[in-house]
Design a protein around this motif. Structure first.
Motif, PDB file in Angstrom:
ATOM      1  N   ALA A 194      -9.697  56.190  35.579  1.00 15.86           N
ATOM      2  CA  ALA A 194     -10.034  57.565  35.964  1.00 15.86           C
ATOM      3  C   ALA A 194     -10.045  57.761  37.481  1.00 15.86           C
ATOM      4  O   ALA A 194      -9.968  58.884  37.963  1.00 15.86           O
ATOM      5  CB  ALA A 194     -11.405  57.943  35.392  1.00 15.86           C
ATOM      6  N   VAL A 195     -10.120  56.672  38.216  1.00 20.15           N
ATOM      7  CA  VAL A 195     -10.217  56.758  39.677  1.00 20.15           C
ATOM      8  C   VAL A 195      -8.902  56.358  40.342  1.00 20.15           C
ATOM      9  O   VAL A 195      -8.440  56.975  41.290  1.00 20.15           O
ATOM     10  CB  VAL A 195     -11.376  55.864  40.184  1.00 20.15           C
ATOM     11  CG1 VAL A 195     -11.466  55.882  41.706  1.00 20.15           C
ATOM     12  CG2 VAL A 195     -12.700  56.317  39.561  1.00 20.15           C
ATOM     13  N   LEU A 196      -8.307  55.297  39.801  1.00 21.23           N
ATOM     14  CA  LEU A 196      -7.028  54.811  40.321  1.00 21.23           C
ATOM     15  C   LEU A 196      -6.033  54.710  39.166  1.00 21.23           C
ATOM     16  O   LEU A 196      -6.387  54.255  38.080  1.00 21.23           O
ATOM     17  CB  LEU A 196      -7.181  53.420  40.956  1.00 21.23           C
ATOM     18  CG  LEU A 196      -8.065  53.282  42.191  1.00 21.23           C
ATOM     19  CD1 LEU A 196      -8.224  51.809  42.546  1.00 21.23           C
ATOM     20  CD2 LEU A 196      -7.458  54.043  43.378  1.00 21.23           C
ATOM     21  N   LYS A 197      -4.802  55.132  39.432  1.00 22.33           N
ATOM     22  CA  LYS A 197      -3.739  54.955  38.456  1.00 22.33           C
ATOM     23  C   LYS A 197      -2.922  53.762  38.926  1.00 22.33           C
ATOM     24  O   LYS A 197      -2.581  53.680  40.118  1.00 22.33           O
ATOM     25  CB  LYS A 197      -2.867  56.220  38.425  1.00 22.33           C
ATOM     26  CG  LYS A 197      -2.174  56.464  37.116  1.00 22.33           C
ATOM     27  CD  LYS A 197      -1.519  57.842  37.138  1.00 22.33           C
ATOM     28  CE  LYS A 197      -0.165  57.759  36.476  1.00 22.33           C
ATOM     29  NZ  LYS A 197       0.568  59.005  36.580  1.00 22.33           N
ATOM     30  N   THR A 198      -2.616  52.832  38.036  1.00 18.30           N
ATOM     31  CA  THR A 198      -1.837  51.652  38.442  1.00 18.30           C
ATOM     32  C   THR A 198      -0.433  51.708  37.843  1.00 18.30           C
ATOM     33  O   THR A 198      -0.211  52.277  36.778  1.00 18.30           O
ATOM     34  CB  THR A 198      -2.511  50.348  37.972  1.00 18.30           C
ATOM     35  OG1 THR A 198      -2.553  50.335  36.552  1.00 18.30           O
ATOM     36  CG2 THR A 198      -3.923  50.208  38.539  1.00 18.30           C
ATOM     37  N   ARG A 199       0.491  51.092  38.575  1.00 17.76           N
ATOM     38  CA  ARG A 199       1.884  51.078  38.126  1.00 17.76           C
ATOM     39  C   ARG A 199       2.522  49.792  38.619  1.00 17.76           C
ATOM     40  O   ARG A 199       2.299  49.389  39.767  1.00 17.76           O
ATOM     41  CB  ARG A 199       2.610  52.280  38.724  1.00 17.76           C
ATOM     42  CG  ARG A 199       3.952  52.586  38.087  1.00 17.76           C
ATOM     43  CD  ARG A 199       4.563  53.845  38.711  1.00 17.76           C
ATOM     44  NE  ARG A 199       5.229  53.555  39.972  1.00 17.76           N
ATOM     45  CZ  ARG A 199       6.468  53.080  40.071  1.00 17.76           C
ATOM     46  NH1 ARG A 199       7.180  52.829  38.989  1.00 17.76           N
ATOM     47  NH2 ARG A 199       7.008  52.855  41.248  1.00 17.76           N
ATOM     48  N   PHE A 200       3.304  49.143  37.758  1.00 20.46           N
ATOM     49  CA  PHE A 200       4.049  47.964  38.194  1.00 20.46           C
ATOM     50  C   PHE A 200       5.282  48.415  38.958  1.00 20.46           C
ATOM     51  O   PHE A 200       6.017  49.292  38.506  1.00 20.46           O
ATOM     52  CB  PHE A 200       4.453  47.108  36.990  1.00 20.46           C
ATOM     53  CG  PHE A 200       5.357  45.954  37.348  1.00 20.46           C
ATOM     54  CD1 PHE A 200       4.934  44.980  38.242  1.00 20.46           C
ATOM     55  CD2 PHE A 200       6.631  45.869  36.810  1.00 20.46           C
ATOM     56  CE1 PHE A 200       5.766  43.911  38.579  1.00 20.46           C
ATOM     57  CE2 PHE A 200       7.470  44.807  37.147  1.00 20.46           C
ATOM     58  CZ  PHE A 200       7.037  43.837  38.037  1.00 20.46           C
ATOM     59  N   GLY A 201       5.490  47.848  40.136  1.00 18.59           N
ATOM     60  CA  GLY A 201       6.643  48.207  40.949  1.00 18.59           C
ATOM     61  C   GLY A 201       7.828  47.307  40.677  1.00 18.59           C
ATOM     62  O   GLY A 201       8.723  47.646  39.910  1.00 18.59           O
ATOM     63  N   LYS A 202       7.803  46.104  41.245  1.00 15.43           N
ATOM     64  CA  LYS A 202       8.952  45.217  41.080  1.00 15.43           C
ATOM     65  C   LYS A 202       8.533  43.767  41.250  1.00 15.43           C
ATOM     66  O   LYS A 202       7.438  43.474  41.735  1.00 15.43           O
ATOM     67  CB  LYS A 202      10.013  45.548  42.145  1.00 15.43           C
ATOM     68  CG  LYS A 202       9.472  45.381  43.565  1.00 15.43           C
ATOM     69  CD  LYS A 202      10.526  45.595  44.636  1.00 15.43           C
ATOM     70  CE  LYS A 202       9.871  45.489  46.010  1.00 15.43           C
ATOM     71  NZ  LYS A 202      10.803  45.570  47.121  1.00 15.43           N
ATOM     72  N   GLN A 203       9.432  42.885  40.790  1.00 17.50           N
ATOM     73  CA  GLN A 203       9.248  41.451  40.985  1.00 17.50           C
ATOM     74  C   GLN A 203      10.297  40.949  41.967  1.00 17.50           C
ATOM     75  O   GLN A 203      11.464  41.329  41.881  1.00 17.50           O
ATOM     76  CB  GLN A 203       9.411  40.702  39.662  1.00 17.50           C
ATOM     77  CG  GLN A 203       9.303  39.189  39.813  1.00 17.50           C
ATOM     78  CD  GLN A 203       9.701  38.425  38.557  1.00 17.50           C
ATOM     79  OE1 GLN A 203      10.186  39.011  37.594  1.00 17.50           O
ATOM     80  NE2 GLN A 203       9.509  37.122  38.582  1.00 17.50           N
ATOM     81  N   GLN A 211       1.447  49.199  42.334  1.00 16.93           N
ATOM     82  CA  GLN A 211       0.982  50.345  43.098  1.00 16.93           C
ATOM     83  C   GLN A 211      -0.302  50.900  42.497  1.00 16.93           C
ATOM     84  O   GLN A 211      -0.466  50.902  41.272  1.00 16.93           O
ATOM     85  CB  GLN A 211       2.050  51.442  43.118  1.00 16.93           C
ATOM     86  CG  GLN A 211       3.254  51.037  43.957  1.00 16.93           C
ATOM     87  CD  GLN A 211       4.412  51.989  43.813  1.00 16.93           C
ATOM     88  OE1 GLN A 211       4.448  52.821  42.905  1.00 16.93           O
ATOM     89  NE2 GLN A 211       5.369  51.861  44.711  1.00 16.93           N
ATOM     90  N   ILE A 212      -1.184  51.325  43.381  1.00 11.81           N
ATOM     91  CA  ILE A 212      -2.360  52.057  42.928  1.00 11.81           C
ATOM     92  C   ILE A 212      -2.324  53.438  43.580  1.00 11.81           C
ATOM     93  O   ILE A 212      -2.007  53.572  44.757  1.00 11.81           O
ATOM     94  CB  ILE A 212      -3.691  51.341  43.274  1.00 11.81           C
ATOM     95  CG1 ILE A 212      -3.729  50.923  44.747  1.00 11.81           C
ATOM     96  CG2 ILE A 212      -3.910  50.128  42.397  1.00 11.81           C
ATOM     97  CD1 ILE A 212      -5.039  50.256  45.147  1.00 11.81           C
ATOM     98  N   LYS A 213      -2.614  54.444  42.796  1.00 11.13           N
ATOM     99  CA  LYS A 213      -2.656  55.817  43.321  1.00 11.13           C
ATOM    100  C   LYS A 213      -4.069  56.352  43.161  1.00 11.13           C
ATOM    101  O   LYS A 213      -4.667  56.251  42.078  1.00 11.13           O
ATOM    102  CB  LYS A 213      -1.668  56.710  42.565  1.00 11.13           C
ATOM    103  CG  LYS A 213      -1.598  58.118  43.140  1.00 11.13           C
ATOM    104  CD  LYS A 213      -0.510  58.946  42.483  1.00 11.13           C
ATOM    105  CE  LYS A 213      -0.418  60.305  43.172  1.00 11.13           C
ATOM    106  NZ  LYS A 213       0.544  61.188  42.506  1.00 11.13           N
ATOM    107  N   ALA A 214      -4.595  56.898  44.261  1.00 12.94           N
ATOM    108  CA  ALA A 214      -5.967  57.434  44.246  1.00 12.94           C
ATOM    109  C   ALA A 214      -5.962  58.785  43.559  1.00 12.94           C
ATOM    110  O   ALA A 214      -5.452  59.768  44.102  1.00 12.94           O
ATOM    111  CB  ALA A 214      -6.481  57.560  45.680  1.00 12.94           C
ATOM    112  N   ILE A 215      -6.508  58.850  42.331  1.00 13.46           N
ATOM    113  CA  ILE A 215      -6.514  60.120  41.587  1.00 13.46           C
ATOM    114  C   ILE A 215      -7.933  60.647  41.391  1.00 13.46           C
ATOM    115  O   ILE A 215      -8.119  61.788  41.000  1.00 13.46           O
ATOM    116  CB  ILE A 215      -5.825  59.975  40.209  1.00 13.46           C
ATOM    117  CG1 ILE A 215      -6.485  58.850  39.382  1.00 13.46           C
ATOM    118  CG2 ILE A 215      -4.338  59.698  40.373  1.00 13.46           C
ATOM    119  CD1 ILE A 215      -6.045  58.831  37.938  1.00 13.46           C
TER     120      ILE A 215
END
Ligand SMILES: [Zn+2]
Length: 237
Positions: A194-203, A211-215
């Protein structure tokens, strides 16, 4: 630890590594000697005995003498799975033991972990010379405890280094990239989402970018975790 290649010459293939190989396991040995990896490889390469191995590891370096796509003669099981499917690792300085051997063993665990990661193998693919011929090898590793060595491999396989370890503030909407270094892709999570959205970028090699996005609303905060271990905390501003 450095890893270098000093491969046996083609002219020795018929003696040292005559068959092509699709490896299915690692076979751990102790040299029962007090020589360095460099000297073990030189000795093995220069003699004409049907005795060989893929890697020798000492307290400073690992040297590859035979490609993993060729067999080696080390397991005492003739044309069995040890000799024909095993990647042989010789751990140096086992005769006298002591700090040099202990460091060599750690380096061998690191090398083993990197091989497991490359092939997508688990700890069950880490075998010992003794499994194939009953020989008391790797003698000192066994005396000190085989489960202890497997644990060292496991530690190396799952160790995670993060380029970010300090708690931070992130403005709402901002994206931050975390680099994790690990043989296995880490599970990357942040609070309850609910606070940070996470996403896998690359290897890239053994580096994994997330990546973390402040939401979340300003003032909210949460921890960021890799495989359940807390890396750092973020507060939204
Ligand atoms: Zn052995």
């Amino acid at each position: 630890m450095t890893l270098t290649q000093n491969l046996v010459p083609d002219s020795k293939y018929s003696i040292k590594c005559p068959y092509s190989m699709s490896p299915t396991r690692v076979v751990i040995h102790n040299t029962a000697n007090d020589a360095s990896a460099e000297n073990e490889v030189a000795y093995m390469t220069n003699n004409d005995a049907q005795v060989s191995f893929h890697y020798a590891v000492d307290d400073i370096e690992a040297i590859q003498a035979i490609l993993e796509t060729r067999n080696a003669w080390h397991a005492g099981d003739g044309n069995g799975r040890g000799n024909r499917q095993g990647v042989a690792i010789e751990i140096c300085y086992s005769r006298s033991g002591g700090p040099r051997f202990e460091q060599a063993e750690k380096n061998a665990a690191e090398l083993t972990a990197s091989i497991l990661a490359r092939y997508g193998w688990g700890l069950e693919q880490v075998t010992k010379h003794q499994d194939y011929s009953g020989k008391n090898c790797p003698h000192r590793t066994l005396a000190l405890g085989w489960p202890r060595f497997l644990d060292m491999v496991k530690q190396a396989l799952y160790a995670i280094k993060s380029d970010t370890t300090m708690d931070m503030h992130l403005p709402e909407g901002q994206v931050y990239t975390v680099k994790l270094t690990s043989y296995k892709k880490p599970a990357f999570t942040a609070g309850n989402g609910a606070v940070l959205k996470t996403r896998f970028g690359k290897q890239q090699g053994w580096d994994w970018y997330f990546q973390i996005k402040a939401i979340g609303p300003p003032g909210a905060g949460c921890g960021v975790y890799a495989n359940g271990e807390r890396l750092f905390a973020v507060t939204i501003t």
